[in-house]
Design an enzyme around this catalytic site. Structure first.
Site, PDB file in Angstrom:
ATOM      1  N   ARG A  13       0.854  -1.173   0.000  1.00  0.00           N
ATOM      2  CA  ARG A  13       0.000   0.000   0.000  1.00  0.00           C
ATOM      3  C   ARG A  13       0.894   1.229   0.000  1.00  0.00           C
ATOM      4  NH1 ARG A  13      -3.461  -2.934  -1.253  1.00  0.00           N
ATOM      5  NH2 ARG A  13      -5.563  -3.208  -0.407  1.00  0.00           N
ATOM      6  N   GLU A  37      -4.156   7.013  -5.113  1.00  0.00           N
ATOM      7  CA  GLU A  37      -4.425   6.411  -6.421  1.00  0.00           C
ATOM      8  C   GLU A  37      -5.750   6.937  -6.991  1.00  0.00           C
ATOM      9  OE1 GLU A  37      -4.308   2.182  -5.818  1.00  0.00           O
ATOM     10  OE2 GLU A  37      -2.331   2.250  -4.938  1.00  0.00           O
ATOM     11  N   HIS A  92      -1.365  -0.313  -9.880  1.00  0.00           N
ATOM     12  CA  HIS A  92      -1.976  -1.230  -8.905  1.00  0.00           C
ATOM     13  C   HIS A  92      -2.515  -2.471  -9.609  1.00  0.00           C
ATOM     14  CE1 HIS A  92      -4.115  -1.390  -4.744  1.00  0.00           C
ATOM     15  NE2 HIS A  92      -3.770  -2.588  -5.149  1.00  0.00           N
TER      16      HIS A  92
END
Ligand code: 8YV
Length: 323
Positions: A240, A269, A287
């Site tokens: 993360r 993000e 991601h």
């Protein structure tokens, strides 16, 4: 595998609070009275009028269930999470209300670990940069710079959970020297334990961040840890963005405080710090660690199994670990 116990099956509405892969979306609609909150003209009005009909919520790692949403659902019994990360849901608050939470562990471990190794090789051997170099026509004059050997290097893994262990197993094949840091030392791995993130970074050529997100790991990779990694050190993050002090990371990359980074996750993000966009020493990924057909199907199937078992038998398949 222990299952949470809510003795009776549940009759009520399943609230889907975000977009989900088509197969999961379809299965929910086909088997249960599912309402997509995002399709309501006035979601707040829907919650006021129908919140007491909802017995389960289906969400995903990046969305979670907010306190306000949890409070709007007095009969909520389960939060089913598409994804292994669930830091976007306050599990303690949910459990205090008797709400069980599930995630989708294991089925994505291989893909995330595979991507971590690929990203590590990419950033050290500068594969993406080399591809851009050829496409730009720069090979004609030639002179792509020498890069850094991967095999035999010292790799420190921050967070030796399922994914961290899978990464370590893969890297054993590169004859690297493996160390790790977790809250407690493991007694079933041959790797060196480092008693702090800083100690881990100081003894590594590559720091791989595989720790769960959330308040407990926020900023764990600080400016001090990055300084310990040093100007010849590389960083890989497939966990993360919150685990790293992102402004400090940007400063280290721009200023040469570390040699490079491969990043699949970011604090905000899909926005990426603009200063990183022009750096050839940084691999930027959107991601995608679990983003394969096979793994997302398996995640969707497991999420559905959790929801379906809760609704029909009153128990989850993969409840998140006890706090
Ligand atoms: C998610 C992830 O699957 O599983 C997680 O925690 O970070 C991803 O692999 C993806 O973000 C879907 O929400």
């Amino acid at each position: 595998m222990t299952h949470s116990s809510s003795p009776a099956p549940h009759d009520g509405t399943v609230l889907q609070v975000c977009s989900l892969p088509a197969s999961l979306d379809s299965a929910l609609a086909a088997h249960h009275r599912t309402v997509r909150l995002t399709e309501q003209a006035d979601p707040a009005a829907y919650l006021r009028e129908h919140g007491d009909e909802v017995v389960a919520v289906v969400t995903r790692a990046r969305t979670g269930v907010s306190h306000d949403l949890m409070d709007a659902l007095p009969r909520l019994g389960a939060i089913v999470n598409f994804g292994v990360g669930y830091e976007t849901t306050d599990v303690a608050r949910a459990r205090a209300r008797g709400i069980e939470v599930s995630n989708t562990p294991d089925v994505l471990t291989d893909c995330v670990a595979d991507l971590a190794v690929g990203a590590l090789i990419d950033v050290m051997r500068r594969l993406s940069a080399a591809d851009r170099y050829v496409r730009r026509g720069d090979w004609v004059p030639g002179g792509f710079p020498l890069t850094t050997k991967v095999s035999g290097k010292r790799v420190g893994i921050l967070g030796l959970g399922r994914i961290g262990r899978a990464i370590a197993r893969r890297l054993e094949g590169f004859d690297v020297e493996l160390s790790y840091h977790s809250r407690t030392a493991a007694n079933d791995v041959p790797y060196q334990y480092a008693d702090s993130p800083r100690a881990l970074a100081a003894g590594a050529d590559v720091l791989v961040v595989a720790a769960a997100g959330g308040a407990g790991t926020r900023g764990l990779v600080s400016a001090d840890v990055l300084e310990a990694l040093g100007p010849h050190g590389f960083l890989v993050n497939i966990a993360r963005g919150s685990v790293i002090d992102e402004p400090a990371l940007v400063a280290a990359l721009v200023g040469g405080g570390i040699a490079g980074a491969a990043l699949d996750v970011f604090v905000d993000e899909p926005r990426v710090p603009p200063a990183l966009l022009g750096l050839d020493t940084v691999v930027l990924l959107p991601h995608i660690a679990s983003g394969t057909h096979e793994t997302r199907e398996a995640m969707g199937e497991l999420a559905f199994q959790n929801l379906h078992r809760f609704m029909t038998e009153g128990a989850l398949v993969t409840p998140v670990p006890a706090l």
